[in-house]
Design a protein around this motif. Structure first.
Motif, PDB file in Angstrom:
ATOM      1  N   ARG A 191      32.515  46.787  50.627  1.00  0.00           N
ATOM      2  CA  ARG A 191      31.206  46.487  50.044  1.00  0.00           C
ATOM      3  C   ARG A 191      31.283  46.320  48.521  1.00  0.00           C
ATOM      4  O   ARG A 191      30.549  45.514  47.953  1.00  0.00           O
ATOM      5  N   PHE A 192      32.129  47.087  47.880  1.00  0.00           N
ATOM      6  CA  PHE A 192      32.257  47.041  46.421  1.00  0.00           C
ATOM      7  C   PHE A 192      33.569  46.357  46.039  1.00  0.00           C
ATOM      8  O   PHE A 192      34.581  46.489  46.737  1.00  0.00           O
ATOM      9  N   THR A 193      33.547  45.669  44.902  1.00  0.00           N
ATOM     10  CA  THR A 193      34.756  45.040  44.374  1.00  0.00           C
ATOM     11  C   THR A 193      34.859  45.322  42.882  1.00  0.00           C
ATOM     12  O   THR A 193      33.927  45.013  42.129  1.00  0.00           O
ATOM     13  N   ILE A 194      35.975  45.906  42.495  1.00  0.00           N
ATOM     14  CA  ILE A 194      36.218  46.166  41.078  1.00  0.00           C
ATOM     15  C   ILE A 194      37.057  45.022  40.519  1.00  0.00           C
ATOM     16  O   ILE A 194      37.929  44.476  41.202  1.00  0.00           O
ATOM     17  N   SER A 195      36.780  44.662  39.272  1.00  0.00           N
ATOM     18  CA  SER A 195      37.566  43.622  38.616  1.00  0.00           C
ATOM     19  C   SER A 195      37.492  43.846  37.111  1.00  0.00           C
ATOM     20  O   SER A 195      36.692  44.656  36.630  1.00  0.00           O
ATOM     21  N   ARG A 196      38.326  43.127  36.399  1.00  0.00           N
ATOM     22  CA  ARG A 196      38.335  43.249  34.947  1.00  0.00           C
ATOM     23  C   ARG A 196      38.698  41.918  34.314  1.00  0.00           C
ATOM     24  O   ARG A 196      39.402  41.105  34.915  1.00  0.00           O
ATOM     25  N   ASP A 197      38.222  41.726  33.094  1.00  0.00           N
ATOM     26  CA  ASP A 197      38.555  40.552  32.307  1.00  0.00           C
ATOM     27  C   ASP A 197      39.119  41.076  30.990  1.00  0.00           C
ATOM     28  O   ASP A 197      38.361  41.487  30.105  1.00  0.00           O
ATOM     29  N   ASN A 198      40.418  41.078  30.872  1.00  0.00           N
ATOM     30  CA  ASN A 198      41.044  41.633  29.669  1.00  0.00           C
ATOM     31  C   ASN A 198      40.752  40.792  28.427  1.00  0.00           C
ATOM     32  O   ASN A 198      40.747  41.312  27.317  1.00  0.00           O
ATOM     33  N   ALA A 199      40.521  39.515  28.615  1.00  0.00           N
ATOM     34  CA  ALA A 199      40.197  38.663  27.464  1.00  0.00           C
ATOM     35  C   ALA A 199      38.816  39.001  26.904  1.00  0.00           C
ATOM     36  O   ALA A 199      38.570  38.827  25.706  1.00  0.00           O
ATOM     37  N   GLU A 200      37.935  39.479  27.776  1.00  0.00           N
ATOM     38  CA  GLU A 200      36.574  39.824  27.366  1.00  0.00           C
ATOM     39  C   GLU A 200      36.372  41.331  27.214  1.00  0.00           C
ATOM     40  O   GLU A 200      35.261  41.779  26.920  1.00  0.00           O
TER      41      GLU A 200
END
Length: 123
Positions: free
Chosen positions: A66-75
Motif C-alpha cells: 500500500r505504501f511506497t517510499i522513494s527519494r530524489d537526491n537531486a531535490e
C-alpha cells in the motif's frame, strides 16, 4: 541536518496521500532515511526505510503493498506514497535521517528527525 515533513491531511478510507520530507543542512545523498509514525497513546513505530541510492527499501508488514517510499537526491527530498489508507494508519508521521548510508528500522538508529505531519483517515 534539518528535516521538514509535509503533505498530511484528512482523507477517507481507501484514499491516498503523498508525504514529502525536505532535507537541508547536510548531504542528503549520504543519509539512510526512514518514515515512522505515532498514534495517540502509542509508541513511535517504524513504517518504511530506504538506503542512500534507493537500491534497498523495507516496510513494516501492515503497509506492504500500500505504501511506497522513494527519494530524489537531486531535490533533497524523501517521499511516502500512501494508498488504500485505513483508519489504523491515522497517526503523526515523522521522517528521519541517519548518518549511515544504509536503511534502519529502529528509531535509535536515526540522529535527525522532522517535526511530523498529521495523517487522519476517516471511516
Amino acid at each position: 541536518v534539518q528535516l521538514q515533513a509535509f503533505g498530511g491531511g484528512l482523507v477517507q478510507v481507501g484514499g491516498s496521500l503523498r508525504l514529502s520530507c525536505a532535507a537541508s543542512g547536510g548531504t542528503f545523498s549520504r543519509n539512510g532515511m526512514g518514515w515512522f509514525r505515532q498514534a495517540p497513546g502509542k509508541e513511535r513505530e517504524f513504517v518504511s526505510t530506504i538506503n542512500w541510492d534507493s537500491a534497498y527499501t523495507y516496510y513494516t508488514d501492515s503497509v506492504k503493498g500500500r505504501f511506497t517510499i522513494s527519494r530524489d537526491n537531486a531535490e533533497n527530498t524523501l517521499y511516502l506514497q500512501m494508498n488504500s489508507l485505513k483508519p489504523e494508519d491515522t497517526a503523526v508521521y515523522y521522517c528521519a535521517a541517519r548518518d549511515s548510508m544504509f536503511y534502519g528500522v529502529y528509531p535509535s538508529q536515526y540522529q535527525y528527525w522532522g517535526q511530523g505531519t498529521q495523517v487522519t483517515v476517516s471511516s
